[in-house]
Design a protein around this motif. Structure first.
Motif, mmCIF file in Angstrom:
data_model
loop_
_atom_site.group_PDB
_atom_site.id
_atom_site.type_symbol
_atom_site.label_atom_id
_atom_site.label_comp_id
_atom_site.label_asym_id
_atom_site.label_seq_id
_atom_site.Cartn_x
_atom_site.Cartn_y
_atom_site.Cartn_z
ATOM 1 N N ASP A 16 122.895 34.417 46.474
ATOM 2 C CA ASP A 16 122.731 33.853 45.129
ATOM 3 C C ASP A 16 121.759 34.695 44.315
ATOM 4 N N ALA A 17 120.693 35.155 44.969
ATOM 5 C CA ALA A 17 119.666 35.898 44.239
ATOM 6 C C ALA A 17 120.072 37.350 43.990
ATOM 7 N N PHE A 18 120.744 37.949 44.939
ATOM 8 C CA PHE A 18 120.966 39.396 44.851
ATOM 9 C C PHE A 18 122.437 39.785 44.810
ATOM 10 N N GLY A 68 113.050 41.660 49.622
ATOM 11 C CA GLY A 68 113.811 40.579 49.010
ATOM 12 C C GLY A 68 113.031 39.286 49.064
ATOM 13 N N ILE A 69 113.022 38.555 47.947
ATOM 14 C CA ILE A 69 112.408 37.219 47.936
ATOM 15 C C ILE A 69 113.305 36.336 47.078
ATOM 16 N N ALA A 70 113.620 35.164 47.590
ATOM 17 C CA ALA A 70 114.546 34.284 46.870
ATOM 18 C C ALA A 70 114.159 32.837 47.121
ATOM 19 N N VAL A 71 114.118 32.067 46.037
ATOM 20 C CA VAL A 71 113.847 30.628 46.123
ATOM 21 C C VAL A 71 115.054 29.900 45.546
ATOM 22 N N ASN A 72 115.434 28.825 46.188
ATOM 23 C CA ASN A 72 116.523 27.984 45.695
ATOM 24 C C ASN A 72 116.268 27.667 44.216
ATOM 25 N N HIS A 97 114.337 24.713 43.048
ATOM 26 C CA HIS A 97 112.936 24.567 43.457
ATOM 27 C C HIS A 97 112.040 25.665 42.881
ATOM 28 N N ARG A 98 112.561 26.426 41.935
ATOM 29 C CA ARG A 98 111.744 27.509 41.361
ATOM 30 C C ARG A 98 110.674 26.958 40.428
ATOM 31 N N GLY A 99 109.624 27.738 40.263
ATOM 32 C CA GLY A 99 108.571 27.361 39.334
ATOM 33 C C GLY A 99 107.593 26.354 39.902
ATOM 34 N N HIS A 100 107.644 26.107 41.221
ATOM 35 C CA HIS A 100 106.724 25.145 41.846
ATOM 36 C C HIS A 100 105.806 25.809 42.863
ATOM 37 N N GLY A 101 105.707 27.111 42.807
ATOM 38 C CA GLY A 101 104.741 27.802 43.666
ATOM 39 C C GLY A 101 105.283 28.260 45.007
ATOM 40 N N ILE A 102 106.561 28.058 45.264
ATOM 41 C CA ILE A 102 107.098 28.449 46.582
ATOM 42 C C ILE A 102 107.135 29.979 46.709
ATOM 43 N N GLY A 103 107.563 30.652 45.651
ATOM 44 C CA GLY A 103 107.566 32.124 45.676
ATOM 45 C C GLY A 103 106.165 32.660 45.926
ATOM 46 N N SER A 104 105.161 32.020 45.319
ATOM 47 C CA SER A 104 103.769 32.454 45.510
ATOM 48 C C SER A 104 103.336 32.264 46.962
ATOM 49 N N LEU A 105 103.718 31.150 47.560
ATOM 50 C CA LEU A 105 103.373 30.920 48.974
ATOM 51 C C LEU A 105 104.003 32.001 49.857
ATOM 52 N N ILE A 120 115.493 44.333 34.719
ATOM 53 C CA ILE A 120 115.975 43.100 34.080
ATOM 54 C C ILE A 120 115.335 41.854 34.697
ATOM 55 N N ASN A 121 114.241 42.039 35.438
ATOM 56 C CA ASN A 121 113.581 40.890 36.062
ATOM 57 C C ASN A 121 112.078 40.865 35.733
ATOM 58 N N PRO A 122 111.752 40.779 34.416
ATOM 59 C CA PRO A 122 110.338 40.843 34.031
ATOM 60 C C PRO A 122 109.516 39.663 34.563
ATOM 61 N N ARG A 123 110.157 38.501 34.777
ATOM 62 C CA ARG A 123 109.382 37.354 35.270
ATOM 63 C C ARG A 123 108.959 37.578 36.714
ATOM 64 N N ALA A 124 109.845 38.183 37.513
ATOM 65 C CA ALA A 124 109.453 38.487 38.893
ATOM 66 C C ALA A 124 108.323 39.515 38.875
ATOM 67 N N ARG A 125 108.428 40.494 37.981
ATOM 68 C CA ARG A 125 107.372 41.513 37.903
ATOM 69 C C ARG A 125 106.035 40.869 37.515
ATOM 70 N N LEU A 151 105.122 37.871 38.121
ATOM 71 C CA LEU A 151 104.648 37.138 39.314
ATOM 72 C C LEU A 151 103.945 38.112 40.272
ATOM 73 N N TYR A 152 104.549 39.257 40.514
ATOM 74 C CA TYR A 152 103.951 40.236 41.428
ATOM 75 C C TYR A 152 102.599 40.713 40.895
ATOM 76 N N GLU A 153 102.534 40.932 39.576
ATOM 77 C CA GLU A 153 101.254 41.389 38.999
ATOM 78 C C GLU A 153 100.171 40.331 39.194
ATOM 79 N N ARG A 154 100.560 39.072 39.050
ATOM 80 C CA ARG A 154 99.571 38.001 39.267
ATOM 81 C C ARG A 154 99.090 37.978 40.716
ATOM 82 N N HIS A 155 99.898 38.514 41.602
ATOM 83 C CA HIS A 155 99.520 38.544 43.023
ATOM 84 C C HIS A 155 98.933 39.894 43.428
HETATM 85 C C1 COA Z 1 111.190 35.309 41.789
HETATM 86 C C2 COA Z 1 111.205 33.996 42.580
HETATM 87 C C3 COA Z 1 111.282 34.282 44.072
HETATM 88 C C4 COA Z 1 109.912 33.233 42.268
HETATM 89 O O1 COA Z 1 109.913 32.027 43.033
HETATM 90 P P1 COA Z 1 109.181 30.714 42.465
HETATM 91 O O2 COA Z 1 109.103 29.734 43.576
HETATM 92 O O3 COA Z 1 109.844 30.276 41.214
HETATM 93 O O4 COA Z 1 107.750 31.315 42.135
HETATM 94 P P2 COA Z 1 106.439 30.522 41.695
HETATM 95 O O5 COA Z 1 106.753 29.103 41.380
HETATM 96 O O6 COA Z 1 105.380 30.805 42.683
HETATM 97 O O7 COA Z 1 106.069 31.287 40.396
HETATM 98 C C5 COA Z 1 106.849 31.107 39.220
HETATM 99 C C6 COA Z 1 106.899 32.416 38.534
HETATM 100 O O8 COA Z 1 107.940 33.204 39.131
HETATM 101 C C7 COA Z 1 108.503 34.042 38.179
HETATM 102 N N1 COA Z 1 109.940 33.874 38.094
HETATM 103 C C8 COA Z 1 110.810 34.903 38.159
HETATM 104 N N2 COA Z 1 112.056 34.468 38.035
HETATM 105 C C9 COA Z 1 112.000 33.115 37.866
HETATM 106 C C10 COA Z 1 112.973 32.074 37.689
HETATM 107 N N3 COA Z 1 114.283 32.358 37.642
HETATM 108 N N4 COA Z 1 112.560 30.785 37.574
HETATM 109 C C11 COA Z 1 111.239 30.479 37.626
HETATM 110 N N5 COA Z 1 110.281 31.423 37.804
HETATM 111 C C12 COA Z 1 110.653 32.739 37.919
HETATM 112 C C13 COA Z 1 107.823 33.734 36.890
HETATM 113 O O9 COA Z 1 106.790 34.684 36.722
HETATM 114 C C14 COA Z 1 107.264 32.350 37.066
HETATM 115 O O10 COA Z 1 106.156 32.191 36.277
HETATM 116 P P3 COA Z 1 106.349 31.615 34.788
HETATM 117 O O11 COA Z 1 106.723 30.181 35.005
HETATM 118 O O12 COA Z 1 105.005 31.816 34.187
HETATM 119 O O13 COA Z 1 107.415 32.421 34.145
HETATM 120 C C15 COA Z 1 112.406 33.095 42.172
HETATM 121 O O14 COA Z 1 112.378 32.916 40.804
HETATM 122 C C16 COA Z 1 113.770 33.669 42.552
HETATM 123 O O15 COA Z 1 114.287 33.401 43.633
HETATM 124 N N6 COA Z 1 114.390 34.444 41.652
HETATM 125 C C17 COA Z 1 115.698 35.030 41.932
HETATM 126 C C18 COA Z 1 115.590 36.178 42.914
HETATM 127 C C19 COA Z 1 114.672 37.263 42.393
HETATM 128 O O16 COA Z 1 114.683 37.611 41.227
HETATM 129 N N7 COA Z 1 113.861 37.820 43.316
HETATM 130 C C20 COA Z 1 112.953 38.895 43.004
HETATM 131 C C21 COA Z 1 113.646 40.201 43.098
HETATM 132 S S1 COA Z 1 112.528 41.541 42.767
#
Ligand code: COA
Length: 217
Positions: free
Chosen positions: A37-39, A128-132, A135-143, A167-172, A174-178
């Protein structure tokens, strides 16, 4: 406490979400679905059609190269990493050819080679990192990211490397915050039509003893 050698045991918890090292037996298909789903856009040209792709990923998973987020026992997130030659997604040339046949398999191999990233010494590559989506936006990716950094420290790595596409500035963000910083950007205009992105940025995060608890610096 997590045992860094066998990767078992709950490692990090926030509310009801538990992050643990390793991919538990029996959830391979779910992990493959999350990855796909993610990739899928990125891997699609190499592994399509989707059913074959998910099956291929599930069948060749390396359980010791992933970190899993579980909610009530269900996998809601996964991060894969490469240490040495081994990554979460396995399957060598022989497996690709056996699954897709020689004619369809060879171009796929060429594409997969584009994504192969061998870590340098003392380096862990998160590939690779992917959250359902539900459930995104609740800190799981950060964990998951924190656990990847802690894992790198436990393996004596000095840095974590990852690639993020333009094309994934939000993921970038997130990484910068970490604590990750961009080191270089490779332009890939030839991939735009096929995969939708035209540049890949490599980011690094130094790993120090303080990072052993996974705290962002
Ligand atoms: C990137 C990803 C793993 C983050 O997981 P998460 O559990 O939402 O992360 P957190 O809750 O800890 O942090 C949320 C932050 O993740 C980032 N993010 C990136 N893509 C996002 C999305 N589709 N939905 C929500 N947050 C996203 C944002 O920076 C967000 O912060 P913001 O709310 O200020 O924009 C998740 O969004 C995802 O699975 N995306 C699809 C796959 C992907 O793009 N992977 C990275 C490839 S380099």
């Amino acid at each position: 406490m997590t045992d860094p050698e066998n990767g078992n045991g709950p490692a990090r918890q926030s509310g009801p979400v538990v992050v643990r090292r390793g991919i538990p037996e029996g959830v391979e298909v779910r992990v493959a679905e999350l990855y796909w789903d993610a990739f899928g856009r990125k891997l699609g040209p190499a592994l399509d059609p989707p059913d074959s792709a998910r099956e291929f990923i599930a069948r060749h998973l390396h359980h010791d190269r992933g970190v899993t987020a579980l909610l009530d026992g269900e996998v809601v997130g996964v991060a894969g990493y490469r240490l040495g030659e081994r990554a979460l997604t396995g399957g060598g040339a022989r497996d690709v050819l056996a699954t897709y046949g020689a004619v369809r398999g060879l171009p796929r191999l060429a594409l997969l080679a584009l994504f192969s990233r061998t870590p340098a010494a003392h380096e862990l590559v998160m590939d690779g990192i992917a959250v359902n989506p539900a459930h995104r936006g609740h800190g799981i990716g950060s964990l998951l990211l924190k656990e990847i950094v802690a894992l790198a420290a436990d393996h004596g790595c000095r840095r974590v490397r990852l690639d993020v596409i333009d094309i994934n500035p939000r993921a970038r963000a997130l990484y910068e915050r970490h604590g990750f910083s961009a080191a270089r950007t490779e332009r890939t205009p030839y991939l735009r039509g096929l995969m939708g992105f035209s540049a890949v940025t490599t980011m690094y995060r130094p790993v120090t003893a303080a990072a052993e608890n996974g705290e962002p610096r």
